[in-house]
Design an enzyme around this catalytic site. Structure first.
Site, short mmCIF file in Angstrom:
data_model
loop_
_atom_site.label_atom_id
_atom_site.label_comp_id
_atom_site.label_asym_id
_atom_site.label_seq_id
_atom_site.Cartn_x
_atom_site.Cartn_y
_atom_site.Cartn_z
CB CYS A 86 -0.93 0.05 1.21
SG CYS A 86 -1.70 -1.55 1.61
CB CYS A 89 -0.58 3.91 -4.13
SG CYS A 89 -0.27 3.09 -5.68
CG HIS A 90 -2.70 4.51 -0.19
ND1 HIS A 90 -3.76 5.27 -0.61
CD2 HIS A 90 -2.91 3.26 -0.69
CE1 HIS A 90 -4.60 4.51 -1.32
NE2 HIS A 90 -4.09 3.29 -1.39
CG MET A 127 -8.10 0.28 -4.06
SD MET A 127 -6.73 0.53 -2.92
CE MET A 127 -7.26 -0.57 -1.61
CG HIS A 366 8.82 5.90 -12.28
ND1 HIS A 366 8.72 5.50 -10.97
CD2 HIS A 366 9.27 4.81 -12.96
CE1 HIS A 366 9.09 4.24 -10.85
NE2 HIS A 366 9.43 3.79 -12.05
CG HIS A 409 7.75 2.20 -17.02
ND1 HIS A 409 8.92 1.60 -17.40
CD2 HIS A 409 7.77 2.20 -15.66
CE1 HIS A 409 9.62 1.25 -16.32
NE2 HIS A 409 8.94 1.61 -15.24
FE1 DHE Z 1 12.48 -0.12 -11.53
C1 DHE Z 1 14.69 1.91 -13.26
C2 DHE Z 1 11.62 2.52 -9.58
C3 DHE Z 1 9.97 -1.98 -10.16
C4 DHE Z 1 13.51 -2.82 -13.31
N1 DHE Z 1 13.00 1.86 -11.49
C5 DHE Z 1 13.94 2.49 -12.28
C6 DHE Z 1 14.05 3.86 -11.87
C7 DHE Z 1 13.18 4.03 -10.82
C8 DHE Z 1 12.53 2.77 -10.58
C9 DHE Z 1 12.94 5.31 -10.03
C10 DHE Z 1 14.95 4.91 -12.49
C11 DHE Z 1 16.30 4.85 -11.85
C12 DHE Z 1 17.30 5.80 -12.46
O1 DHE Z 1 17.33 5.93 -13.69
O2 DHE Z 1 18.05 6.44 -11.70
N2 DHE Z 1 11.03 0.21 -10.14
C13 DHE Z 1 10.86 1.36 -9.45
C14 DHE Z 1 9.76 1.24 -8.55
O3 DHE Z 1 9.38 2.08 -7.70
C15 DHE Z 1 9.05 -0.02 -8.88
C16 DHE Z 1 7.80 0.35 -9.67
C17 DHE Z 1 8.54 -0.86 -7.71
C18 DHE Z 1 9.55 -1.14 -6.62
O4 DHE Z 1 9.13 -1.49 -5.51
O5 DHE Z 1 10.75 -1.00 -6.84
C19 DHE Z 1 10.08 -0.68 -9.77
N3 DHE Z 1 11.86 -2.07 -11.70
C20 DHE Z 1 10.83 -2.63 -11.06
C21 DHE Z 1 10.66 -4.02 -11.39
O6 DHE Z 1 9.81 -4.83 -10.91
C22 DHE Z 1 11.64 -4.33 -12.47
C23 DHE Z 1 10.90 -4.57 -13.77
C24 DHE Z 1 12.48 -5.57 -12.22
C25 DHE Z 1 13.49 -5.43 -11.11
O7 DHE Z 1 14.65 -5.73 -11.35
O8 DHE Z 1 13.11 -5.03 -10.03
C26 DHE Z 1 12.42 -3.01 -12.50
N4 DHE Z 1 13.85 -0.41 -13.01
C27 DHE Z 1 14.15 -1.62 -13.56
C28 DHE Z 1 15.23 -1.44 -14.52
C29 DHE Z 1 15.56 -0.08 -14.51
C30 DHE Z 1 14.68 0.55 -13.56
C31 DHE Z 1 15.84 -2.56 -15.36
C32 DHE Z 1 16.64 0.61 -15.32
C33 DHE Z 1 16.26 0.73 -16.74
C34 DHE Z 1 17.31 1.37 -17.57
O9 DHE Z 1 17.36 1.06 -18.76
O10 DHE Z 1 18.06 2.21 -17.06
#
Ligand code: DHE
Length: 586
Positions: A86, A89-90, A127, A366, A409
């Site tokens: 939660c 988002c919240h 939600m 993001h 995204h």
């Molecule tokens: Fe990420 C980048 C946040 C879930 C894989 N992810 C980012 C960035 C943020 C972010 C803020 C940019 C960073 C930067 O450039 O400095 N990601 C989040 C979350 O908040 C979220 C939605 C949920 C969480 O709890 O983390 C989340 N992310 C995921 C995944 O479930 C992914 C698909 C698989 C994993 O490894 O966790 C995932 N995020 C990625 C990847 C990047 C990324 C591979 C970098 C992409 C790139 O090409 O630079």
């Protein structure tokens, strides 16, 4: 009278040790025609999980008259669920972010039944339907509804003292090699996130052999490179940063630090004269960023991001730090603050007298990346369906663009040269099949600049990443969060020269099928090119007890080149080619 049964119990309060009827009104249960049972979209489920906070021991806030009964054990379970499901988002403090505020003034007005039904059935506004989807049991929902009626617990702050205590200089600078001690072609090395084992695999881009696997933070997230290409920085969701020296005979971790409780982003100084000088990490909790020594990870300067939301000018207590990039035009970091909608341009040339330009952009920033000239930075304000564009030469907002799709995204986005509109930057969407192309050449193509010049139709919703390369004639679009198993294991490829057609068609690459994985429902995620730009790697991301793989595709022929499989490749997700990452090539 209170009959002691479970259903009665929750309608009663504890005041001292005496059970009394609830003092606040319970509004009637949410009308079923208002909150219809609905399917949850990939976007609604793709929200931050505060897994580290969920495991932290926090006290039950002091009881107030009107608090429902909650045992220590129930509080612990509800707190865990809240932070994992939660808080994204919240908000940690329940003051609201993309989701509504859930402070007790609001939850008590709505009452127990309303909360219970809302959690069960969700709402079309976003939600998730936690109950009717089977994600949470009736007992868990009952506990959550009661948890929301008491004050939220506040996790502790994390400052210089805590950072210094966590900081480990494993190999001091004077004990490190003065030249590369291995034969690796470092610029074609890939750092691969092994999400659920909390490790990164370093894979040779030429031989496709795993060079080494190194322990990192929990639910490790992304890798970034130092400007020289020597040091690799990895951040886990538990805010642990690992600094890996690629010059050592066998690349190894030379420094570590924990910069907070929850974090997602890391970057390094890239401007001429400041190469490898600083690293910066941004946290979700506490809401802050820290500038560290680029050779040792010694924390030097911590800045809180708490402050006013850019448009309403209301205080936000926990604006999270999302993407951070390093300017190629000035000694500056570009720090994106999610909930206040501000982009901070942080001048690191004099960190004792830190100058910051604060740019009003849009809420819920993001992820994002540069255009092909690296002058403009484009970032998705995902819950607002917009992309903000910053000129890193002028430190100004250039445009705020409606992407025309739901929940953009981009990852770092993809840059291609459109046959009609010239240089464009691309984002796909979590919420639908739209792939939006935004013109990025204000001088050569002024009519197209900062507009969505074309919308393509991808495989469907649930896309996370797009990718191309200056040498490639293709644009790759994944869809790992699409609810259809087959789509989530497929990648769509558009031919750039075909984009002048009325409805450009894509080729489907059955990456999941090519990986020939016997069990599970692997999702295909995040393409990353090699240094030469002639092959692209995709992760075939299965659950941690099942076989995963990396599939390498020939960019010219779009044929399968190699499948990398190894029992040690547990849940591979992000892949970061050293050359492309340090030079922002995508
Ligand atoms: Fe990420 C980048 C946040 C879930 C894989 N992810 C980012 C960035 C943020 C972010 C803020 C940019 C960073 C930067 O450039 O400095 N990601 C989040 C979350 O908040 C979220 C939605 C949920 C969480 O709890 O983390 C989340 N992310 C995921 C995944 O479930 C992914 C698909 C698989 C994993 O490894 O966790 C995932 N995020 C990625 C990847 C990047 C990324 C591979 C970098 C992409 C790139 O090409 O630079």
């Amino acid at each position: 009278m209170f009959n002691g049964s479970r259903s009665e119990y929750k309608k009663w309060i504890v005041f001292g040790s005496v059970a009394l009827p609830l003092l606040f009104p319970l509004t009637p249960a949410v009308a079923q025609d208002k909150i219809k049972e609905h399917d949850t979209s990939p976007g609604a489920m793709y929200v931050p999980e505060m897994n580290t906070l969920s495991q932290m021991k926090l006290e039950i806030p002091g009881r107030r008259p009107g608090d429902p009964v909650i045992s220590a054990e129930e509080f612990e379970t509800a707190k865990k669920i809240y932070f994992e499901r939660c808080a994204g988002c919240h908000g940690v403090l329940r003051k609201g972010a993309t989701g509504k505020a859930l402070t007790t003034d609001i939850t008590r007005k709505n009452g127990y039944e309303y909360l219970r039904d809302f959690i069960t059935y969700g709402s079309p506004a976003g939600m998730p339907n936690w109950g009717s989807s089977g994600e949470l049991t009736k007992e868990q929902i009952d506990m959550m509804a009661r948890y929301l009626l008491i004050e939220p617990p506040t996790p502790p702050e994390y400052g210089m003292k805590e950072m210094k205590e966590s900081w480990k200089l494993v190999v001091p600078v004077d004990k490190r090699p003065t030249e590369q001690q291995n034969d690796l072609k470092l610029d074609n090395l890939f750092s691969v996130t092994l999400r659920d084992s909390g490790e990164v695999a370093l894979i040779d881009g030429g031989t496709k052999k795993i060079i080494t696997i190194l322990k990192t933070g929990y639910a490790v997230h992304i890798s970034r490179m130092s400007a020289s290409g020597r040091y690799l920085f990895v951040i886990g969701r538990d805010a642990k940063v690992s600094m890996i020296d690629l010059w050592m005979k066998e690349p190894a971790t030379v420094a570590e630090i924990k910069v907070g409780t929850e974090a997602r982003s890391i970057e390094t100084s890239k401007y001429k004269g400041f190469e490898d000088k600083y690293a910066i990490a941004g946290s979700y909790w506490p809401p802050q960023y820290v500038i560290m020594d680029g050779n040792t990870l010694e924390p030097l300067k911590i800045k809180s991001t708490r402050g006013m939301i850019y448009d309403t000018q209301e205080f936000h207590p926990e604006p999270r730090v999302a993407a951070i990039v390093a300017s190629h035009f000035k000694p500056e970091f570009i720090v994106n603050v999610k909930e206040t909608g501000k982009i901070l341009v942080v001048d690191y040339s004099d960190i004792k007298n830190l100058k910051t330009v604060e740019i009003e952009a849009e809420r819920f920033l993001h992820d994002g990346g540069f255009d092909s000239t690296k002058r403009y930075f484009l970032v998705a304000a995902n819950a607002r369906n917009k992309v903000a564009v910053i000129d890193t030469k002028e430190d100004k907002l250039v445009a705020l663009i409606e992407t025309g799709g739901k929940t953009p995204h981009p990852g770092r986005g993809a840059n291609i040269t459109h046959p009609k509109f010239g240089p464009v930057w691309v984002t796909s969407h979590l919420g639908d099949e739209t792939v939006s192309l935004i013109g990025t050449d204000p001088e050569g193509h002024p009519d197209s600049a900062w507009k969505v010049v074309q919308k393509l139709e991808g495989l469907g919703g649930g896309s996370l990443f797009v990718k191309s390369h200056p040498k490639s004639e293709h644009l790759y679009v994944d869809a790992p969060l699409n609810p259809e198993a087959e789509i989530s294991a497929t990648v769509a490829v558009f031919k750039v020269s075909d984009l002048t057609q009325e409805e450009p068609k894509y080729t489907e690459l059955p990456i999941g099928q090519w990986a020939a994985i016997p069990e599970g429902q692997p999702r295909v995620v995040q393409g990353e090119f090699n240094q030469a730009g002639d092959e692209i790697w995709f992760s075939v991301w299965n659950s941690k007890d099942k076989v995963s793989a990396i599939v390498v595709v020939d960019d010219k022929t779009l044929k399968l080149k190699t499948v990398i499989k190894d029992p040690k490749l547990i849940t591979p997700t992000g892949k970061f080619n050293v050359f492309n990452t340090r030079n922002d090539v995508y």
